[in-house]
Each structure stands twice: as C-alpha cells, then as structure tokens.
Design an enzyme around this catalytic site. Structure first.
Site, PDB file in Angstrom:
ATOM      1  N   THR A  49      11.533 -38.227 -22.253  1.00 30.18           N
ATOM      2  CA  THR A  49      11.258 -36.780 -22.746  1.00 30.18           C
ATOM      3  C   THR A  49      11.838 -36.477 -24.259  1.00 30.18           C
ATOM      4  OG1 THR A  49      11.746 -34.478 -22.411  1.00 30.18           O
ATOM      5  CG2 THR A  49      13.459 -35.850 -21.323  1.00 30.18           C
TER       6      THR A  49
ATOM      7  N   SER B 259      20.040 -30.170 -20.441  1.00 34.46           N
ATOM      8  CA  SER B 259      20.214 -29.618 -19.032  1.00 34.46           C
ATOM      9  C   SER B 259      20.678 -31.103 -18.478  1.00 34.46           C
ATOM     10  CB  SER B 259      19.179 -29.347 -18.376  1.00 34.46           C
ATOM     11  OG  SER B 259      18.208 -30.458 -18.206  1.00 34.46           O
TER      12      SER B 259
ATOM     13  N   TYR C 240      19.299 -32.661 -15.953  1.00 42.29           N
ATOM     14  CA  TYR C 240      18.013 -33.372 -15.820  1.00 42.29           C
ATOM     15  C   TYR C 240      17.881 -34.059 -17.189  1.00 42.29           C
ATOM     16  CZ  TYR C 240      13.084 -34.234 -17.340  1.00 42.29           C
ATOM     17  OH  TYR C 240      12.074 -34.564 -17.827  1.00 42.29           O
ATOM     18  N   HIS C 241      17.987 -33.502 -18.578  1.00 44.72           N
ATOM     19  CA  HIS C 241      17.527 -34.249 -19.489  1.00 44.72           C
ATOM     20  C   HIS C 241      18.758 -35.319 -19.740  1.00 44.72           C
ATOM     21  CE1 HIS C 241      15.276 -30.710 -20.603  1.00 44.72           C
ATOM     22  NE2 HIS C 241      14.694 -31.533 -21.307  1.00 44.72           N
TER      23      HIS C 241
ATOM     24  N   GLU D 193      20.328 -22.845 -24.987  1.00 46.49           N
ATOM     25  CA  GLU D 193      19.612 -23.621 -25.998  1.00 46.49           C
ATOM     26  C   GLU D 193      19.254 -22.832 -26.976  1.00 46.49           C
ATOM     27  OE1 GLU D 193      15.476 -24.048 -24.452  1.00 46.49           O
ATOM     28  OE2 GLU D 193      15.294 -21.953 -24.234  1.00 46.49           O
TER      29      GLU D 193
HETATM   30  N1  USQ Z   1      10.405 -20.918 -21.737  1.00 41.46           N
HETATM   31  C1  USQ Z   1      10.008 -19.636 -22.024  1.00 41.46           C
HETATM   32  N2  USQ Z   1       9.498 -19.055 -20.958  1.00 41.46           N
HETATM   33  C2  USQ Z   1       9.214 -19.525 -19.825  1.00 41.46           C
HETATM   34  C3  USQ Z   1       9.303 -20.845 -19.710  1.00 41.46           C
HETATM   35  C4  USQ Z   1       9.971 -21.527 -20.522  1.00 41.46           C
HETATM   36  O1  USQ Z   1      10.352 -19.063 -22.914  1.00 41.46           O
HETATM   37  O2  USQ Z   1       8.831 -18.843 -18.920  1.00 41.46           O
HETATM   38  C5  USQ Z   1      10.609 -21.779 -22.842  1.00 41.46           C
HETATM   39  C6  USQ Z   1      12.259 -22.684 -22.518  1.00 41.46           C
HETATM   40  O3  USQ Z   1      13.135 -21.833 -22.911  1.00 41.46           O
HETATM   41  C7  USQ Z   1      11.905 -24.036 -23.551  1.00 41.46           C
HETATM   42  C8  USQ Z   1      10.467 -24.071 -23.701  1.00 41.46           C
HETATM   43  O4  USQ Z   1       9.839 -22.670 -23.125  1.00 41.46           O
HETATM   44  O5  USQ Z   1      12.506 -23.414 -24.705  1.00 41.46           O
HETATM   45  C9  USQ Z   1       9.860 -25.196 -22.757  1.00 41.46           C
HETATM   46  O6  USQ Z   1      10.287 -24.975 -21.317  1.00 41.46           O
HETATM   47  P1  USQ Z   1       9.685 -25.726 -20.255  1.00 41.46           P
HETATM   48  O7  USQ Z   1      10.119 -25.182 -19.017  1.00 41.46           O
HETATM   49  O8  USQ Z   1       8.080 -25.700 -20.409  1.00 41.46           O
HETATM   50  O9  USQ Z   1       9.883 -27.382 -20.557  1.00 41.46           O
HETATM   51  P2  USQ Z   1      11.469 -28.014 -20.332  1.00 41.46           P
HETATM   52  O10 USQ Z   1      12.255 -27.457 -19.520  1.00 41.46           O
HETATM   53  O11 USQ Z   1      11.782 -28.299 -21.847  1.00 41.46           O
HETATM   54  O12 USQ Z   1      10.811 -29.185 -19.481  1.00 41.46           O
HETATM   55  C10 USQ Z   1       9.646 -29.887 -19.529  1.00 41.46           C
HETATM   56  C11 USQ Z   1       9.282 -30.769 -18.686  1.00 41.46           C
HETATM   57  C12 USQ Z   1      10.355 -31.785 -18.487  1.00 41.46           C
HETATM   58  C13 USQ Z   1       9.973 -32.297 -20.026  1.00 41.46           C
HETATM   59  C14 USQ Z   1      10.334 -31.525 -21.162  1.00 41.46           C
HETATM   60  C15 USQ Z   1       9.747 -31.950 -22.316  1.00 41.46           C
HETATM   61  O13 USQ Z   1       9.327 -30.037 -17.371  1.00 41.46           O
HETATM   62  O14 USQ Z   1      10.024 -32.747 -17.486  1.00 41.46           O
HETATM   63  O15 USQ Z   1      11.122 -33.473 -20.088  1.00 41.46           O
HETATM   64  O16 USQ Z   1       9.260 -30.614 -20.808  1.00 41.46           O
HETATM   65  S1  USQ Z   1      10.807 -31.247 -23.871  1.00 41.46           S
HETATM   66  O17 USQ Z   1      10.702 -29.862 -23.519  1.00 41.46           O
HETATM   67  O18 USQ Z   1      10.122 -31.674 -25.086  1.00 41.46           O
HETATM   68  O19 USQ Z   1      12.185 -31.783 -23.605  1.00 41.46           O
END
Ligand code: USQ
Length: 508
Positions: free
Chosen positions: A226, A270, A272-273, A420
């Site tokens: 990721t 997190s 997870y990460h 974050e």
């Molecule tokens: N976010 C919002 N509003 C929401 C949901 C999320 O503003 O309702 C923000 C989060 O705070 C974050 C961003 O959107 O800054 C992305 O959140 P996400 O929930 O879409 O993604 P994330 O938790 O970062 O995890 C997802 C996958 C994970 C993968 C990762 C790639 O679930 O498996 O590892 O994306 S990355 O984000 O590049 O780490």
C-alpha cells in the site's frame, strides 16, 4: 511489447540447475550474461518444465518473443495457459482479478477464508452490491464467461498444510497475494482488532512465502502492498518506488553516503499499515534468502465497480463496501450522495493520496504477472494513476451527483477521527508501470464516479445503502474513543468553487 526481451531467467517455467549459488541472491543479471562457453560447472543453467526436450541451457538464450510458450496479448507477452493462484479470491479485488484473468485465458485458481465477509458483518455492515456464495459465483462464471476456476476454502495461516497441498496440486506460475485485511480503522478499534489484522496479514504472508519456497520457488509473488506504508513525509521528500534510486545521497556532518537500492523509510498511519510494512520486509528477506521473486505493489486508494466481466451478469459483480472500516473514500462519497448524507470530509479535507480505478488496477496486475522479476529480485511499483486531495474528490462527486443525476448533494467537514496530517506536501513517483510496463490509465475519476452513480441508484443497491446508513458515519477514533464524529462545517457549493476545485493531477 514491454516484456518481449525478458528471457527464461524471468520465466516461472524454468528449474534452475547448474552452478546455482544461493548466496548470490540479489546479484544483477549482468553477472550471468551469456557466454559462448557456459557450462553447468561454471554457470547457472536452466531446464524448461514446459519444454523438457531442450535439456540444460543458458537461461539468457531464449527471449519471451522467441519462445512458443509465450504469446502476444493486449498486456504484453503472456505465458500460454499460465496458472495464476489468487490468495483472497473472494474479495473486492480478488474476484475482479479472477474474472479478468480468466477472460484473458489464464488458468485461475484461488483460496479464501471468507474473513472479509465476517469482518463486514461484524461491523453491522454489508456489501451494497449483493454477491452470492462462492459456489454460485463459480457456477455463474462458468455459465456466462466459460471459466473453470479451481477454488478451496483455506486460511493461509492456520491451514498451512492444506495450502501446501493445493499449491502442490496446482503448481501456480504466479501467486497474487490479496489475502489481507485492508482496513486502517478496523485495526484501530481495540487490541483484539489490531491483533486480528496483524496476525491475518503478517502471519498469512509468512505462511505463503514459506509455501512458495518449498513448492514453487520459481513462481513470482505479486503482493498487494500500500502507498500508506510511506505515509506523507512532511519534509516534502519524494516518495520513491520502494527503493531509493542509485543516485540518491545522504549528506550529514560534512559526509556523504549513497542510499541507492535501500528501502525508503516507512511512516505507516495505522496498525493495519504497519502490518503491510512488516510484509514488505518479510517479502524482501524471502527474496534475499531463497531467491524468491516478488513485486510489492504499492497501491493507492482504489475505487470503482466496473470491468467488462463484472458488468456482464449481475451474479458476477464484486462486493462494494461503504462503511467506515471497509469503504474507501470515493466509493463512500458516492454512496453518501445517494443516501442524502453530506459527503464526509475528515478534517480540512486536504489530505492528498494516490488513487487508481478498479479496472486500471487489474491491468497493472496483469502486466506484472506477465513480466516476472528475476530470481531473488524484490521489486516495487507505486500503483497509482492520479493524485488528488479528498476535497477535490468530494467536489467531483457533488458536481456529478447534482448536474447529471439531479441529487441535492452537500459536503460537510467533520472531525477527523484518524491521526494523519490533513495538510501536507506529497510527491509520488509512479513511473515504473507506465515506463517499464507500458501501462496507461484508461479510467478517469469522473467516468467511474458516473458509473457508480448509475449502479448505486438502481433500486436494489439504493435500498441496501438505505438499510445500512447507520454504518456510514465514523465512530472509530485512533485515540480509542468511540463516538460519532461531529460536523465542523457545511461547505457552500458555489459554481465558481466547482471550477477552482476541478480535479487535477499533481504529477504523472
Ligand atoms: N477520508 C475522508 N472521508 C471519508 C473516508 C476517508 O476524508 O469518509 C479520508 C481519510 O482520512 C484519508 C483518505 O480519505 O485521508 C483515504 O481514506 P480511505 O479510507 O479511502 O483509505 P485508507 O484508509 O487510506 O486505506 C485504503 C485501503 C487500504 C489501502 C489504502 C491505500 O482501505 O487497504 O492500503 O487505501 S493508501 O491510502 O494509499 O494508503
């Protein structure tokens, strides 16, 4: 074609023979260059499992374009009837990839322990796109796409012996590892969930690596990592593709060191990460110790619902989650727009991430499967096709929802339950997929958002979103507190603002 000049050295159909020195792992291919007098006493040689009549030969002698076992495909030369095993075949990505590869002529097999179904159920949520049981899915794939996929219900960590038996039976020529819990919030609920995620991910990956060492050491592991492993370096340092480039230098105390080839620092966001960071090191070490080969695919945030195969029959659709744990942000925004909930921007909404559409991710994976690394090579690709702030994405969803679907979409800023940076520099290098593997993104964010609206507004999906609207607002704080986030601001959506907040690509 990107892999035309790859040789048997990259091919999973060889057995290494001759002077194989396992301590030489990680050495450059140059050291094994073809020489006229190569013999098994002096050089690494190969035997071909598919063409035993060749006997012992120098693995540099035959290129993919010369070998009759490799055929042209839209995504590069492809090994005829190549056997690909997908760990986590029942998931959002796993099922999509199974149909995608099967339709291209790959022989697909897969395992799953159905944990994802259980985790989502435990949160009181459900996939808003209905999916059936695995045997019905397999039946539909046979009926609609003429695919025969070999499936076993196996937990890759706790049922290692069964995994070994299945791998031994199938002898996959590529293993795609999607069998991990993909949720940051899920891992932050409490100690039980943090342990569950790390156990599932880290120990499952270790079990898969040892299985491959013992049974199919020539097979590549295409492992889903990721972008979140890197975090968002506040210094603005570019995020390189896994390893520092050869000319990267560390200067300190009037001295200078090369960083070339070292793993770039990680700053996971997190537990997870953190599990994915641990996987990176385990894969890296396995390549070093045993000459395994692996692509670590640093995937950005995935979104979307569409591939041609998924759309070919309602029974073939993949799952789509929208709850705070398993829904990714664009998928959640579109569902919120349909449910009449103002889109939830966490904090300032200026978090920048790399994103990629489901269909494009499948194409990237195919190109990687078709172009295996060299023995001992641990290689990394940053798999993103665009870089956006969450605010830009919310505006795009709101704009499409309002203008094309007549929905009164609003956007709110809510407290950020995560730890974050919500404003930060972000420079990601994502050059290898386009330059080395000739990948070109085909799906724009706007097009995929439109497709999602079309699907989510169908009666069945819309009513499944309505049924579970209570799981949409986040309640899991990184601090451990459990309380619903509060609204900070309802944003005004003016036309001028739309223009200012147009989607743009920061780089790439
Ligand atoms: N976010 C919002 N509003 C929401 C949901 C999320 O503003 O309702 C923000 C989060 O705070 C974050 C961003 O959107 O800054 C992305 O959140 P996400 O929930 O879409 O993604 P994330 O938790 O970062 O995890 C997802 C996958 C994970 C993968 C990762 C790639 O679930 O498996 O590892 O994306 S990355 O984000 O590049 O780490």
């Amino acid at each position: 074609m990107h892999n035309a000049k790859c040789t048997c050295w990259n091919c999973p159909a060889i057995n290494l023979a001759g002077k194989v020195d396992f301590r030489a792992c990680g050495q450059s291919i140059k050291q094994f260059d073809k020489t006229a007098d190569a013999t098994e006493e002096t050089h690494i040689m190969a035997e071909c499992k598919r063409r035993p009549e060749l006997g012992l030969f120098n693995p540099m002698d035959i290129t993919f374009e010369e070998c009759p076992q490799w055929r042209k495909s839209p995504y590069g030369y492809m090994l005829k009837d190549m056997r690909v095993m997908i760990l986590g075949i029942d998931g959002y990505l796993g099922w999509t990839l199974a149909l995608w590869l099967g339709s291209l002529g790959f022989k697909v097999s897969g395992v799953d322990n159905y944990n994802r179904r259980e985790w989502v159920k435990e949160r009181g949520a459900q996939t808003i796109v209905p999916i059936s049981r695995m045997n019905e899915r397999l039946h539909a794939a046979r009926e609609v796409l003429d695919l025969n996929m070999d499936f076993r219900q196996i937990d890759i960590y706790s049922e290692r012996e069964r995994l070994k038996e299945f791998v031994d039976e199938v002898k996959p020529e590529s293993v795609v590892h999607y069998a991990e819990c993909p949720s940051a919030p899920f891992s932050m609920i409490d100690v039980e969930h943090a342990i569950e995620v790390q156990k599932n991910n880290v120990l499952g990956t270790l079990a898969a690596l040892f299985t491959m060492r013992d049974i199919v050491p020539e097979t590549s592991m295409v492992k889903l990592g990721t972008m979140g492993e890197y975090g968002t370096p506040l210094t603005g340092r570019p995020i390189f593709e896994g390893l520092f480039p050869a000319d990267a230098v560390l200067q300190w105390d009037d001295r200078e060191w090369s960083l070339g080839g070292e793993i770039v620092p990680r700053d996971p966001a997190s537990f997870y990460h953190v599990s994915k960071v641990q996987d990176t090191f385990n894969c890296y070490e396995a390549c070093k110790y045993w000459w395994l080969r692996s692509y670590d695919v640093m995937q950005g945030v995935i979104f979307g619902v569409h591939t041609d195969q998924l759309a070919s029959d309602p029974r073939l659709r993949t799952r789509l989650d929208i709850d705070e744990c398993f829904g990714t942000v664009i998928n959640r925004f579109v569902a919120q727009a349909v449910a009449g909930i103002p889109l939830t921007l966490y904090g300032l909404g200026k978090q920048i991430r790399g994103y990629i559409a489901l269909r494009d991710a499948m194409e990237c994976m195919t190109r990687l499967i078709c172009s295996p690394p060299e023995p001992g090579q641990y290689a990394v690709v940053n798999q993103v096709s665009g870089i956006y702030s969450t605010r830009q994405l919310a505006y795009e969803v709101a704009k499409t929802g309002r203008e094309e679907f007549g929905l009164p979409v609003e956007i709110q800023r809510v407290e950020n339950p995560r730890v974050e940076a919500d404003e930060h520099p972000f420079e990601v290098l994502h050059e290898r997929l386009p330059k080395q593997f000739e990948f070109e993104a085909k799906v724009s964010v706007a097009d995929e958002i439109r497709r999602m609206f079309e699907l989510f507004l169908t009666d069945e999906v819309k009513s499944r979103i309505e049924e579970r609207r209570q799981v949409i607002m986040p309640r899991t704080w990184w601090s451990g507190v459990k309380k619903e986030v509060e609204r900070l601001e309802l944003l005004e959506l003016k036309d001028e603002l739309h223009d200012e907040e147009q989607l743009y690509k920061v780089n790439g």
